[in-house]
Scaffold this motif. Structure first.
Motif, mmCIF file in Angstrom:
data_model
loop_
_atom_site.group_PDB
_atom_site.id
_atom_site.type_symbol
_atom_site.label_atom_id
_atom_site.label_comp_id
_atom_site.label_asym_id
_atom_site.label_seq_id
_atom_site.Cartn_x
_atom_site.Cartn_y
_atom_site.Cartn_z
ATOM 1 N N GLU A 68 -2.340 10.268 1.387
ATOM 2 C CA GLU A 68 -2.434 11.559 0.707
ATOM 3 C C GLU A 68 -3.757 11.628 -0.057
ATOM 4 O OE1 GLU A 68 0.407 14.779 -1.468
ATOM 5 O OE2 GLU A 68 0.814 12.675 -1.915
ATOM 6 N N THR A 69 -4.438 12.759 0.068
ATOM 7 C CA THR A 69 -5.683 12.972 -0.660
ATOM 8 C C THR A 69 -5.346 13.324 -2.109
ATOM 9 O OG1 THR A 69 -5.832 15.349 -0.258
ATOM 10 C CG2 THR A 69 -6.706 13.881 1.468
ATOM 11 N N LYS A 70 -6.363 13.597 -2.914
ATOM 12 C CA LYS A 70 -6.125 14.020 -4.294
ATOM 13 C C LYS A 70 -5.512 15.417 -4.346
ATOM 14 C CE LYS A 70 -10.793 15.822 -4.868
ATOM 15 N NZ LYS A 70 -12.096 15.650 -5.465
ATOM 16 N N LEU A 71 -5.507 16.120 -3.209
ATOM 17 C CA LEU A 71 -4.905 17.454 -3.128
ATOM 18 C C LEU A 71 -3.490 17.316 -2.580
ATOM 19 C CD1 LEU A 71 -7.920 19.448 -1.646
ATOM 20 C CD2 LEU A 71 -7.441 18.843 -4.013
ATOM 21 N N LYS A 72 -2.533 17.698 -3.384
ATOM 22 C CA LYS A 72 -1.121 17.502 -3.056
ATOM 23 C C LYS A 72 -0.767 18.131 -1.706
ATOM 24 C CE LYS A 72 2.936 16.114 -4.518
ATOM 25 N NZ LYS A 72 3.249 14.746 -4.320
ATOM 26 N N ASP A 76 -7.708 23.774 -2.279
ATOM 27 C CA ASP A 76 -6.344 24.177 -2.608
ATOM 28 C C ASP A 76 -6.365 25.546 -3.285
ATOM 29 O OD1 ASP A 76 -3.687 24.425 -3.371
ATOM 30 O OD2 ASP A 76 -3.568 22.416 -4.261
ATOM 31 N N SER A 128 -3.319 20.767 -8.032
ATOM 32 C CA SER A 128 -4.695 20.586 -7.559
ATOM 33 C C SER A 128 -5.362 21.926 -7.215
ATOM 34 C CB SER A 128 -4.727 19.636 -6.350
ATOM 35 O OG SER A 128 -3.877 20.061 -5.314
ATOM 36 N N MET A 139 -9.293 22.730 -6.555
ATOM 37 C CA MET A 139 -9.992 21.481 -6.272
ATOM 38 C C MET A 139 -10.288 21.397 -4.777
ATOM 39 S SD MET A 139 -7.751 18.906 -8.670
ATOM 40 C CE MET A 139 -8.592 17.444 -8.109
ATOM 41 N N HIS A 199 -11.413 18.726 -1.350
ATOM 42 C CA HIS A 199 -11.468 17.380 -0.785
ATOM 43 C C HIS A 199 -12.438 17.430 0.385
ATOM 44 C CE1 HIS A 199 -10.267 13.443 0.688
ATOM 45 N NE2 HIS A 199 -10.189 13.981 1.896
#
Length: 187
Positions: free
Chosen positions: A5-9, A87, A94, A97, A99
């Motif tokens: 999983e990226t920092k974006l949910k 997002d 997130s 934000m 990615h």
């Protein structure tokens, strides 16, 4: 396959496992059962798209509005791209934000982009062919986008602005500031 999983949910970087031998290699592009087992997300594509672009072409940041939102699985069959997602789900932790992920023919890596995200890519190699598996059909009446160089996003594109090639449509998208997005966060 490795799913991270990226920092974006809800957005995932995927690295398929390659099996090499003296004849070449084999790998699964995507396995829905394994993906759902690791993420809890059911992804069933209904449309498959491909595009080819030359170095410096930036396509994006595109999305489809409700009720025609799309989830995408993005891969590169030739070349190298910088793939970027944003997002746009106002209720998401997130929201706003981005990615960025380098996706290449050599690595065979992929990016899973959920509904409610803008998506774009920049071609870093001389040419690149991009493959998309999508879970809803293209709907021209629901197509929209966010300006690729929106200062509130501050995306670190891997090319100088004067080297970037945009379509006329991509040159006129609005910035995120003072816009309302109607996407639901399903976290």
């Amino acid at each position: 396959m490795e799913v991270i999983e990226t920092k974006l949910k809800g957005a995932f970087a995927i690295q398929p496992k390659l099996f090499h031998d003296n004849r070449g290699y084999f790998f699964e592009w995507f396995n829905a059962k394994k993906f759902e087992g690791e993420t809890g997300i059911h992804f069933q594509p209904v449309q498959f798209n491909s595009s080819k672009s030359t170095k410096g072409v930036l396509r994006g940041l595109h999305y489809q509005e409700d009720p025609a939102c799309q989830t995408k699985l993005v891969a590169v069959t030739q070349g190298i791209i910088q793939d970027v997602i944003v997002d746009l789900r106002p209720d998401s932790p997130s929201y706003g934000m981005y990615h960025s992920e380098i996706i290449s023919e050599e690595k065979k890596n992929q990016l899973f982009v959920p509904k409610g995200f803008a998506h774009g890519f920049l071609v870093l190699s001389e040419t690149a062919e991009i493959f998309y598996a999508i879970d809803d059909f293209y709907s021209p009446g629901h197509e929209n986008g966010v300006m690729y160089n929106d200062p509130s996003l501050n995306i670190d594109w891997q090319m100088e602005p004067d080297q970037i090639i945009l379509s006329d449509k991509d040159k006129v998208y609005e910035k995120m500031t003072n816009r309302t997005f109607q996407f639901k966060y399903n976290g």
